[in-house]
Write a protein that holds these residues in place. Sequence first.
Motif, mmCIF file in Angstrom:
data_model
loop_
_atom_site.group_PDB
_atom_site.id
_atom_site.type_symbol
_atom_site.label_atom_id
_atom_site.label_comp_id
_atom_site.label_asym_id
_atom_site.label_seq_id
_atom_site.Cartn_x
_atom_site.Cartn_y
_atom_site.Cartn_z
ATOM 1 N N ILE A 42 11.158 35.652 -68.180
ATOM 2 C CA ILE A 42 10.918 36.102 -66.805
ATOM 3 C C ILE A 42 11.512 35.111 -65.806
ATOM 4 O O ILE A 42 12.155 35.496 -64.818
ATOM 5 N N ALA A 43 11.325 33.819 -66.081
ATOM 6 C CA ALA A 43 11.871 32.791 -65.201
ATOM 7 C C ALA A 43 13.395 32.822 -65.214
ATOM 8 O O ALA A 43 14.042 32.698 -64.163
ATOM 9 N N GLN A 44 13.986 32.985 -66.396
ATOM 10 C CA GLN A 44 15.442 33.020 -66.493
ATOM 11 C C GLN A 44 16.025 34.231 -65.755
ATOM 12 O O GLN A 44 17.112 34.144 -65.167
ATOM 13 N N GLN A 45 15.312 35.338 -65.800
ATOM 14 C CA GLN A 45 15.778 36.517 -65.070
ATOM 15 C C GLN A 45 15.831 36.235 -63.567
ATOM 16 O O GLN A 45 16.754 36.688 -62.873
ATOM 17 N N ARG A 46 14.851 35.492 -63.066
ATOM 18 C CA ARG A 46 14.887 35.141 -61.646
ATOM 19 C C ARG A 46 16.048 34.193 -61.353
ATOM 20 O O ARG A 46 16.694 34.298 -60.304
ATOM 21 N N ILE A 47 16.321 33.264 -62.269
ATOM 22 C CA ILE A 47 17.467 32.368 -62.114
ATOM 23 C C ILE A 47 18.761 33.182 -62.026
ATOM 24 O O ILE A 47 19.640 32.916 -61.193
ATOM 25 N N LYS A 48 18.871 34.191 -62.861
ATOM 26 C CA LYS A 48 20.079 35.021 -62.875
ATOM 27 C C LYS A 48 20.248 35.794 -61.565
ATOM 28 O O LYS A 48 21.362 36.196 -61.224
ATOM 29 N N ARG A 49 19.138 35.997 -60.839
ATOM 30 C CA ARG A 49 19.229 36.688 -59.555
ATOM 31 C C ARG A 49 19.622 35.742 -58.419
ATOM 32 O O ARG A 49 19.662 36.138 -57.261
ATOM 33 N N GLY A 50 19.865 34.473 -58.763
ATOM 34 C CA GLY A 50 20.378 33.542 -57.772
ATOM 35 C C GLY A 50 19.401 32.488 -57.288
ATOM 36 O O GLY A 50 19.774 31.646 -56.465
ATOM 37 N N TYR A 51 18.156 32.493 -57.767
ATOM 38 C CA TYR A 51 17.207 31.456 -57.374
ATOM 39 C C TYR A 51 17.506 30.174 -58.151
ATOM 40 O O TYR A 51 17.852 30.215 -59.329
ATOM 41 N N ARG A 52 17.338 29.028 -57.481
ATOM 42 C CA ARG A 52 17.800 27.755 -58.049
ATOM 43 C C ARG A 52 16.833 27.158 -59.076
ATOM 44 O O ARG A 52 17.265 26.594 -60.073
ATOM 45 N N ALA A 53 15.536 27.197 -58.768
ATOM 46 C CA ALA A 53 14.547 26.547 -59.636
ATOM 47 C C ALA A 53 13.246 27.332 -59.604
ATOM 48 O O ALA A 53 12.818 27.797 -58.543
ATOM 49 N N ILE A 54 12.639 27.469 -60.796
ATOM 50 C CA ILE A 54 11.393 28.223 -60.930
ATOM 51 C C ILE A 54 10.343 27.316 -61.563
ATOM 52 O O ILE A 54 10.633 26.617 -62.545
ATOM 53 N N ILE A 55 9.142 27.317 -61.015
ATOM 54 C CA ILE A 55 7.998 26.677 -61.659
ATOM 55 C C ILE A 55 7.184 27.806 -62.290
ATOM 56 O O ILE A 55 6.572 28.615 -61.581
ATOM 57 N N ALA A 56 7.211 27.885 -63.612
ATOM 58 C CA ALA A 56 6.581 29.003 -64.330
ATOM 59 C C ALA A 56 5.364 28.516 -65.103
ATOM 60 O O ALA A 56 5.413 27.463 -65.736
ATOM 61 N N ASN A 57 4.281 29.286 -65.020
ATOM 62 C CA ASN A 57 3.099 28.931 -65.805
ATOM 63 C C ASN A 57 2.289 30.173 -66.170
ATOM 64 O O ASN A 57 2.437 31.233 -65.546
ATOM 65 N N ARG A 58 1.448 30.004 -67.192
ATOM 66 C CA ARG A 58 0.591 31.083 -67.687
ATOM 67 C C ARG A 58 -0.865 30.669 -67.532
ATOM 68 O O ARG A 58 -1.219 29.503 -67.723
ATOM 69 N N GLY A 59 -1.711 31.622 -67.229
ATOM 70 C CA GLY A 59 -3.129 31.336 -67.104
ATOM 71 C C GLY A 59 -3.757 30.872 -68.402
ATOM 72 O O GLY A 59 -4.747 30.131 -68.402
ATOM 73 N N GLU A 60 -3.177 31.263 -69.538
ATOM 74 C CA GLU A 60 -3.760 30.927 -70.838
ATOM 75 C C GLU A 60 -3.398 29.524 -71.321
ATOM 76 O O GLU A 60 -4.004 29.017 -72.267
ATOM 77 N N GLU A 61 -2.412 28.889 -70.692
ATOM 78 C CA GLU A 61 -1.939 27.588 -71.182
ATOM 79 C C GLU A 61 -2.437 26.470 -70.271
ATOM 80 O O GLU A 61 -2.030 26.363 -69.117
#
Length: 418
Positions: free
Chosen positions: A356-375
Amino acid sequence: MKHWDFSPPPESQLGDREVPIEGEHLQGKRIALLITGGIAAIKAPLIARALRKEGADVVAFTSQEALRYTTIDALEWSTTRPVVTKLTAAAEHLSDSAPFDAYLVAPATYNTINKMRYGIADGVITSALASAIGRMERGRTKIAIAPTMHGSLHNSILTESLKTLEAMGVYIVPPREAYGKHNIPDEREIVVEVCRLVSTSPLKGVPILVTGGPTPVPIDNVRRLTNRFSGRLGAEITEELYLRDADVRLIHGEGTYQPPAYLPYQIVRTYDEYLASILETLSQKPYRFGIFSAAVADYKPELVLPGKTPSGGALKTINLVPTLKVIEEVRAKFPDLHMVTFKYQEGVSHEALMEIAQQRIKRGYRAIIANRGEEMGLGGEQIAYLVTADRPPQKMVGKKEIAKAIANYLEQVWHNNS
Protein backbone atom coordinates in the motif's frame (compact mmCIF):
# COMPACT_ATOMS: atom_id res chain seq x y z
CA MET A 1 -6.37 9.78 50.98
CA LYS A 2 -3.75 7.58 49.38
CA HIS A 3 -2.26 4.75 51.41
CA TRP A 4 1.42 3.75 51.11
CA ASP A 5 2.34 0.17 52.00
CA PHE A 6 5.86 1.29 53.10
CA SER A 7 7.62 -0.86 50.50
CA PRO A 8 11.07 0.22 49.19
CA PRO A 9 11.34 1.85 45.75
CA PRO A 10 12.02 -0.29 42.68
CA GLU A 11 15.69 -0.89 41.91
CA SER A 12 17.30 1.48 39.38
CA GLN A 13 20.41 1.24 37.21
CA LEU A 14 21.00 4.98 37.64
CA GLY A 15 23.53 6.17 40.19
CA ASP A 16 22.56 8.84 42.71
CA ARG A 17 23.78 11.76 40.60
CA GLU A 18 23.02 10.30 37.18
CA VAL A 19 20.06 11.50 35.11
CA PRO A 20 17.86 9.61 32.65
CA ILE A 21 18.92 10.60 29.14
CA GLU A 22 15.91 11.96 27.24
CA GLY A 23 17.69 13.27 24.13
CA GLU A 24 21.02 13.82 22.43
CA HIS A 25 20.75 17.43 21.30
CA LEU A 26 23.42 18.58 23.78
CA GLN A 27 25.58 15.46 23.55
CA GLY A 28 29.25 16.45 23.67
CA LYS A 29 28.39 20.07 24.49
CA ARG A 30 29.90 21.94 27.45
CA ILE A 31 27.48 24.43 28.99
CA ALA A 32 28.45 27.10 31.52
CA LEU A 33 25.49 27.74 33.81
CA LEU A 34 25.94 31.22 35.28
CA ILE A 35 23.77 31.81 38.34
CA THR A 36 23.16 35.33 39.64
CA GLY A 37 21.62 36.60 42.86
CA GLY A 38 17.89 36.37 42.33
CA ILE A 39 15.36 34.18 44.13
CA ALA A 40 14.99 32.14 40.91
CA ALA A 41 18.47 30.76 41.63
CA ILE A 42 16.69 28.10 43.68
CA LYS A 43 15.81 26.52 40.31
CA ALA A 44 19.44 26.31 39.16
CA PRO A 45 20.05 22.66 40.25
CA LEU A 46 16.93 21.60 38.34
CA ILE A 47 18.07 23.51 35.24
CA ALA A 48 21.48 21.83 35.45
CA ARG A 49 19.94 18.36 35.57
CA ALA A 50 17.53 19.19 32.74
CA LEU A 51 20.51 20.22 30.58
CA ARG A 52 22.24 16.95 31.42
CA LYS A 53 19.17 14.98 30.33
CA GLU A 54 19.93 16.20 26.79
CA GLY A 55 23.54 15.04 27.16
CA ALA A 56 25.23 18.29 28.25
CA ASP A 57 28.33 18.56 30.45
CA VAL A 58 27.43 21.40 32.85
CA VAL A 59 29.68 23.60 34.97
CA ALA A 60 28.05 26.05 37.38
CA PHE A 61 29.40 29.53 38.10
CA THR A 62 27.80 31.46 40.97
CA SER A 63 28.00 34.89 42.46
CA GLN A 64 28.12 35.18 46.24
CA GLU A 65 24.62 36.66 46.13
CA ALA A 66 23.35 33.56 44.29
CA LEU A 67 24.50 31.37 47.19
CA ARG A 68 21.86 33.03 49.36
CA TYR A 69 19.26 31.07 47.33
CA THR A 70 21.07 27.88 46.32
CA THR A 71 24.07 25.98 47.68
CA ILE A 72 27.39 24.71 46.43
CA ASP A 73 26.49 21.16 47.48
CA ALA A 74 23.21 21.24 45.53
CA LEU A 75 24.97 22.53 42.41
CA GLU A 76 27.86 20.08 42.64
CA TRP A 77 25.38 17.25 43.08
CA SER A 78 23.29 18.36 40.12
CA THR A 79 26.23 19.06 37.75
CA THR A 80 28.73 16.45 39.08
CA ARG A 81 31.37 19.18 38.65
CA PRO A 82 33.08 21.59 41.07
CA VAL A 83 31.31 24.95 41.31
CA VAL A 84 33.20 28.11 40.33
CA THR A 85 32.49 30.78 42.97
CA LYS A 86 35.37 33.22 42.58
CA LEU A 87 38.20 34.32 40.33
CA THR A 88 41.24 32.11 40.91
CA ALA A 89 44.71 31.51 39.48
CA ALA A 90 43.19 28.69 37.42
CA ALA A 91 41.29 31.34 35.41
CA GLU A 92 38.15 29.22 35.09
CA HIS A 93 36.29 32.28 33.81
CA LEU A 94 38.44 32.26 30.64
CA SER A 95 37.90 28.52 29.93
CA ASP A 96 40.97 28.36 27.69
CA SER A 97 41.71 24.67 28.28
CA ALA A 98 38.10 23.51 27.98
CA PRO A 99 35.97 26.09 26.15
CA PHE A 100 32.20 26.16 26.48
CA ASP A 101 29.80 25.68 23.59
CA ALA A 102 27.28 27.95 25.30
CA TYR A 103 26.88 30.20 28.32
CA LEU A 104 23.48 30.27 29.99
CA VAL A 105 22.75 32.99 32.55
CA ALA A 106 19.75 31.70 34.52
CA PRO A 107 18.55 33.63 36.34
CA ALA A 108 19.86 36.88 34.84
CA THR A 109 19.19 39.77 37.22
CA TYR A 110 18.72 43.46 36.41
CA ASN A 111 22.17 44.16 37.84
CA THR A 112 23.97 41.51 35.77
CA ILE A 113 22.18 42.36 32.51
CA ASN A 114 23.14 46.03 32.73
CA LYS A 115 26.73 45.27 33.76
CA MET A 116 26.97 42.83 30.87
CA ARG A 117 25.76 45.47 28.42
CA TYR A 118 28.36 48.00 29.59
CA GLY A 119 31.24 45.50 29.73
CA ILE A 120 31.74 45.66 33.49
CA ALA A 121 33.80 42.70 34.74
CA ASP A 122 33.90 42.99 38.53
CA GLY A 123 33.28 39.40 39.66
CA VAL A 124 33.28 35.80 38.57
CA ILE A 125 29.98 36.03 36.64
CA THR A 126 30.62 39.31 34.84
CA SER A 127 34.25 38.39 34.10
CA ALA A 128 33.16 35.06 32.62
CA LEU A 129 30.60 36.93 30.52
CA ALA A 130 33.18 39.45 29.29
CA SER A 131 35.29 36.56 28.04
CA ALA A 132 32.21 34.81 26.62
CA ILE A 133 31.25 37.90 24.61
CA GLY A 134 34.74 37.98 23.11
CA ARG A 135 34.40 34.32 22.12
CA MET A 136 30.90 34.89 20.78
CA GLU A 137 32.11 37.75 18.59
CA ARG A 138 34.65 35.34 17.09
CA GLY A 139 31.98 32.72 16.43
CA ARG A 140 33.29 30.33 19.08
CA THR A 141 30.39 30.17 21.50
CA LYS A 142 26.77 31.14 22.12
CA ILE A 143 25.25 33.14 24.98
CA ALA A 144 21.70 33.00 26.32
CA ILE A 145 20.24 34.90 29.26
CA ALA A 146 16.98 34.34 31.12
CA PRO A 147 15.90 37.69 32.64
CA THR A 148 14.02 37.39 35.96
CA MET A 149 12.97 40.33 38.09
CA HIS A 150 10.06 42.27 39.58
CA GLY A 151 8.06 44.25 37.03
CA SER A 152 9.03 47.59 38.53
CA LEU A 153 12.65 46.90 37.56
CA HIS A 154 11.70 46.71 33.90
CA ASN A 155 12.59 50.27 33.00
CA SER A 156 14.03 52.03 29.95
CA ILE A 157 17.58 51.22 31.07
CA LEU A 158 16.84 47.49 31.10
CA THR A 159 15.03 47.66 27.74
CA GLU A 160 17.98 49.44 26.15
CA SER A 161 20.43 46.92 27.61
CA LEU A 162 18.38 43.95 26.35
CA LYS A 163 18.14 45.44 22.86
CA THR A 164 21.88 46.12 22.81
CA LEU A 165 22.76 42.60 23.93
CA GLU A 166 20.37 41.07 21.41
CA ALA A 167 21.93 43.13 18.62
CA MET A 168 25.34 41.82 19.68
CA GLY A 169 24.12 38.24 19.27
CA VAL A 170 23.03 37.34 22.80
CA TYR A 171 19.84 35.28 22.85
CA ILE A 172 17.22 36.53 25.31
CA VAL A 173 15.08 33.68 26.67
CA PRO A 174 11.54 35.09 27.01
CA PRO A 175 10.46 35.05 30.68
CA ARG A 176 7.32 33.47 32.06
CA GLU A 177 5.05 36.36 32.95
CA ALA A 178 3.02 36.07 36.16
CA TYR A 179 2.08 38.17 39.19
CA GLY A 180 3.67 41.33 37.80
CA LYS A 181 7.09 39.70 37.44
CA HIS A 182 9.44 38.29 34.85
CA ASN A 183 9.70 34.72 36.16
CA ILE A 184 12.17 32.07 35.11
CA PRO A 185 10.65 29.65 32.55
CA ASP A 186 10.20 25.95 33.14
CA GLU A 187 13.49 24.04 33.02
CA ARG A 188 12.51 22.12 29.90
CA GLU A 189 11.68 25.32 28.05
CA ILE A 190 15.12 26.75 28.88
CA VAL A 191 16.82 23.56 27.73
CA VAL A 192 14.88 23.61 24.45
CA GLU A 193 16.11 27.13 23.74
CA VAL A 194 19.71 26.15 24.47
CA CYS A 195 19.39 23.16 22.13
CA ARG A 196 18.14 25.44 19.36
CA LEU A 197 20.92 27.93 20.02
CA VAL A 198 23.75 25.41 19.61
CA SER A 199 22.13 23.37 16.83
CA THR A 200 24.23 22.76 13.73
CA SER A 201 21.48 20.86 11.90
CA PRO A 202 21.13 21.44 8.13
CA LEU A 203 17.45 22.12 8.92
CA LYS A 204 18.31 25.26 10.93
CA GLY A 205 15.91 27.96 9.73
CA VAL A 206 14.24 25.72 7.11
CA PRO A 207 10.43 26.25 6.98
CA ILE A 208 8.59 22.99 7.80
CA LEU A 209 4.87 22.41 8.35
CA VAL A 210 3.68 19.56 10.59
CA THR A 211 0.09 18.45 11.15
CA GLY A 212 -1.20 16.27 13.95
CA GLY A 213 -4.18 15.25 16.03
CA PRO A 214 -7.75 14.40 15.05
CA THR A 215 -9.88 16.54 12.73
CA PRO A 216 -13.42 16.38 14.19
CA VAL A 217 -16.47 16.90 12.00
CA PRO A 218 -19.55 18.53 13.62
CA ILE A 219 -22.98 16.92 13.77
CA ASP A 220 -24.57 19.96 15.39
CA ASN A 221 -23.30 22.79 17.59
CA VAL A 222 -22.32 20.50 20.48
CA ARG A 223 -21.82 17.03 19.00
CA ARG A 224 -19.08 15.86 16.69
CA LEU A 225 -17.54 12.75 15.18
CA THR A 226 -13.84 12.18 15.83
CA ASN A 227 -11.26 9.41 16.23
CA ARG A 228 -9.11 8.13 19.08
CA PHE A 229 -5.76 9.50 17.89
CA SER A 230 -4.34 12.14 20.25
CA GLY A 231 -1.74 13.94 18.13
CA ARG A 232 1.20 13.20 20.44
CA LEU A 233 3.25 11.98 17.48
CA GLY A 234 2.75 15.26 15.61
CA ALA A 235 3.94 17.16 18.69
CA GLU A 236 6.91 14.81 19.05
CA ILE A 237 7.90 15.42 15.42
CA THR A 238 7.49 19.18 15.88
CA GLU A 239 9.63 19.16 19.01
CA GLU A 240 12.41 17.16 17.34
CA LEU A 241 12.51 19.64 14.46
CA TYR A 242 12.22 22.61 16.83
CA LEU A 243 15.19 21.36 18.85
CA ARG A 244 17.19 21.30 15.62
CA ASP A 245 16.14 24.96 15.13
CA ALA A 246 14.00 24.39 12.06
CA ASP A 247 11.40 27.07 11.31
CA VAL A 248 8.64 24.60 12.17
CA ARG A 249 4.91 25.12 12.67
CA LEU A 250 2.36 22.59 13.92
CA ILE A 251 -1.32 22.60 12.97
CA HIS A 252 -2.93 20.45 15.65
CA GLY A 253 -6.48 19.12 15.64
CA GLU A 254 -8.47 19.70 18.81
CA GLY A 255 -8.72 16.66 21.07
CA THR A 256 -7.72 15.42 24.51
CA TYR A 257 -4.02 16.28 24.11
CA GLN A 258 -2.43 19.72 23.89
CA PRO A 259 1.21 20.18 22.76
CA PRO A 260 3.78 21.82 25.06
CA ALA A 261 3.33 25.58 25.25
CA TYR A 262 6.87 26.31 24.04
CA LEU A 263 6.20 24.76 20.63
CA PRO A 264 4.90 26.96 17.77
CA TYR A 265 1.45 25.57 17.08
CA GLN A 266 -2.16 26.44 16.44
CA ILE A 267 -5.30 24.48 17.35
CA VAL A 268 -7.96 23.79 14.73
CA ARG A 269 -11.38 22.62 15.86
CA THR A 270 -12.80 20.92 12.76
CA TYR A 271 -11.83 19.23 9.51
CA ASP A 272 -12.89 22.29 7.49
CA GLU A 273 -10.77 24.57 9.69
CA TYR A 274 -7.88 22.12 9.37
CA LEU A 275 -7.96 22.16 5.56
CA ALA A 276 -8.32 25.94 5.39
CA SER A 277 -5.47 26.51 7.85
CA ILE A 278 -3.10 24.25 5.94
CA LEU A 279 -3.76 25.95 2.62
CA GLU A 280 -3.47 29.41 4.15
CA THR A 281 -0.26 28.56 6.03
CA LEU A 282 1.42 27.06 2.97
CA SER A 283 0.54 30.15 0.92
CA GLN A 284 2.20 32.52 3.42
CA LYS A 285 5.82 31.52 2.71
CA PRO A 286 7.78 28.87 0.79
CA TYR A 287 7.63 25.86 3.09
CA ARG A 288 10.17 23.22 2.02
CA PHE A 289 8.68 20.21 3.79
CA GLY A 290 5.22 19.14 4.93
CA ILE A 291 4.73 16.29 7.41
CA PHE A 292 1.11 15.19 7.49
CA SER A 293 0.61 13.04 10.60
CA ALA A 294 -2.93 14.24 11.44
CA ALA A 295 -5.66 11.60 11.62
CA VAL A 296 -7.86 13.26 9.01
CA ALA A 297 -11.58 12.55 8.91
CA ASP A 298 -12.53 10.58 5.79
CA TYR A 299 -16.24 11.39 6.12
CA LYS A 300 -18.43 14.18 7.44
CA PRO A 301 -22.20 14.60 7.93
CA GLU A 302 -23.97 15.67 4.77
CA LEU A 303 -25.88 18.23 6.83
CA VAL A 304 -24.73 19.96 10.02
CA LEU A 305 -27.78 20.54 12.22
CA PRO A 306 -28.31 23.95 13.86
CA GLY A 307 -28.12 24.39 17.63
CA LYS A 308 -28.29 21.33 19.90
CA THR A 309 -30.42 18.50 18.55
CA PRO A 310 -32.85 17.36 21.28
CA SER A 311 -32.23 13.98 22.91
CA GLY A 312 -34.63 11.13 22.31
CA GLY A 313 -33.81 9.66 18.93
CA ALA A 314 -33.71 12.60 16.54
CA LEU A 315 -30.24 11.49 15.42
CA LYS A 316 -31.07 7.91 14.48
CA THR A 317 -29.60 8.41 11.02
CA ILE A 318 -26.65 10.55 9.95
CA ASN A 319 -25.84 10.63 6.25
CA LEU A 320 -22.09 10.80 5.73
CA VAL A 321 -20.28 12.04 2.64
CA PRO A 322 -16.56 11.75 1.78
CA THR A 323 -14.25 14.63 2.64
CA LEU A 324 -11.64 16.00 0.27
CA LYS A 325 -8.29 14.20 0.54
CA VAL A 326 -6.15 16.88 2.15
CA ILE A 327 -2.79 15.55 0.95
CA GLU A 328 -4.10 15.47 -2.62
CA GLU A 329 -5.34 19.05 -2.35
CA VAL A 330 -1.97 20.14 -0.98
CA ARG A 331 -0.04 18.26 -3.64
CA ALA A 332 -2.10 19.82 -6.42
CA LYS A 333 -1.73 23.39 -5.09
CA PHE A 334 1.88 23.16 -3.85
CA PRO A 335 3.70 20.71 -6.15
CA ASP A 336 7.17 21.77 -4.93
CA LEU A 337 6.44 20.86 -1.31
CA HIS A 338 8.36 17.76 -0.22
CA MET A 339 5.64 15.78 1.56
CA VAL A 340 5.91 13.09 4.22
CA THR A 341 2.52 11.40 4.54
CA PHE A 342 1.17 8.75 6.88
CA LYS A 343 -0.75 5.55 6.20
CA TYR A 344 -2.44 3.65 9.02
CA GLN A 345 -4.08 0.27 8.43
CA GLU A 346 -5.72 -2.49 10.45
CA GLY A 347 -6.41 -6.09 9.49
CA VAL A 348 -3.64 -6.33 6.88
CA SER A 349 -0.32 -8.14 6.82
CA HIS A 350 3.03 -6.37 6.94
CA GLU A 351 3.58 -7.24 3.28
CA ALA A 352 0.22 -5.75 2.33
CA LEU A 353 1.02 -2.58 4.28
CA MET A 354 4.33 -2.18 2.43
CA GLU A 355 2.56 -2.69 -0.89
CA ILE A 356 0.00 0.00 0.00
CA ALA A 357 2.84 2.37 0.87
CA GLN A 358 4.70 1.56 -2.35
CA GLN A 359 1.57 2.26 -4.38
CA ARG A 360 1.45 5.74 -2.87
CA ILE A 361 5.14 6.22 -3.71
CA LYS A 362 4.37 5.29 -7.32
CA ARG A 363 1.73 8.04 -7.37
CA GLY A 364 4.48 10.58 -6.76
CA TYR A 365 4.60 10.96 -2.96
CA ARG A 366 8.16 11.16 -1.62
CA ALA A 367 7.99 9.43 1.78
CA ILE A 368 5.38 7.39 3.64
CA ILE A 369 5.21 6.54 7.34
CA ALA A 370 3.24 3.28 7.36
CA ASN A 371 1.98 1.39 10.38
CA ARG A 372 -0.57 -1.23 11.44
CA GLY A 373 -2.73 -1.22 14.53
CA GLU A 374 -1.77 -4.84 15.23
CA GLU A 375 2.00 -4.23 15.33
CA MET A 376 3.36 -2.79 18.58
CA GLY A 377 6.57 -2.99 20.58
CA LEU A 378 7.06 -5.01 23.75
CA GLY A 379 5.99 -2.03 25.84
CA GLY A 380 3.04 -1.16 23.62
CA GLU A 381 5.08 1.33 21.57
CA GLN A 382 3.94 2.37 18.13
CA ILE A 383 5.89 0.64 15.35
CA ALA A 384 6.09 2.30 11.95
CA TYR A 385 8.12 2.11 8.75
CA LEU A 386 9.66 4.91 6.73
CA VAL A 387 9.09 3.98 3.09
CA THR A 388 10.78 5.80 0.22
CA ALA A 389 11.55 4.96 -3.39
CA ASP A 390 15.32 4.76 -3.04
CA ARG A 391 15.99 2.60 0.03
CA PRO A 392 14.57 -0.34 2.00
CA PRO A 393 11.84 0.45 4.55
CA GLN A 394 13.23 1.66 7.86
CA LYS A 395 11.64 0.22 11.01
CA MET A 396 11.04 2.65 13.87
CA VAL A 397 9.87 1.81 17.40
CA GLY A 398 8.22 4.48 19.55
CA LYS A 399 7.18 8.05 18.85
CA LYS A 400 10.58 9.56 19.70
CA GLU A 401 12.37 7.23 17.30
CA ILE A 402 9.80 7.95 14.57
CA ALA A 403 10.26 11.70 15.06
CA LYS A 404 14.05 11.39 15.02
CA ALA A 405 14.03 9.22 11.88
CA ILE A 406 11.82 11.72 10.05
CA ALA A 407 14.10 14.61 11.04
CA ASN A 408 17.19 12.66 9.94
CA TYR A 409 15.50 11.88 6.62
CA LEU A 410 14.70 15.57 6.05
CA GLU A 411 18.29 16.52 6.92
CA GLN A 412 19.57 14.08 4.30
CA VAL A 413 17.15 15.35 1.66
CA TRP A 414 18.02 18.99 2.40
CA HIS A 415 21.75 18.24 2.36
CA ASN A 416 21.49 16.38 -0.96
CA ASN A 417 19.50 19.20 -2.58
CA SER A 418 21.57 22.10 -1.23
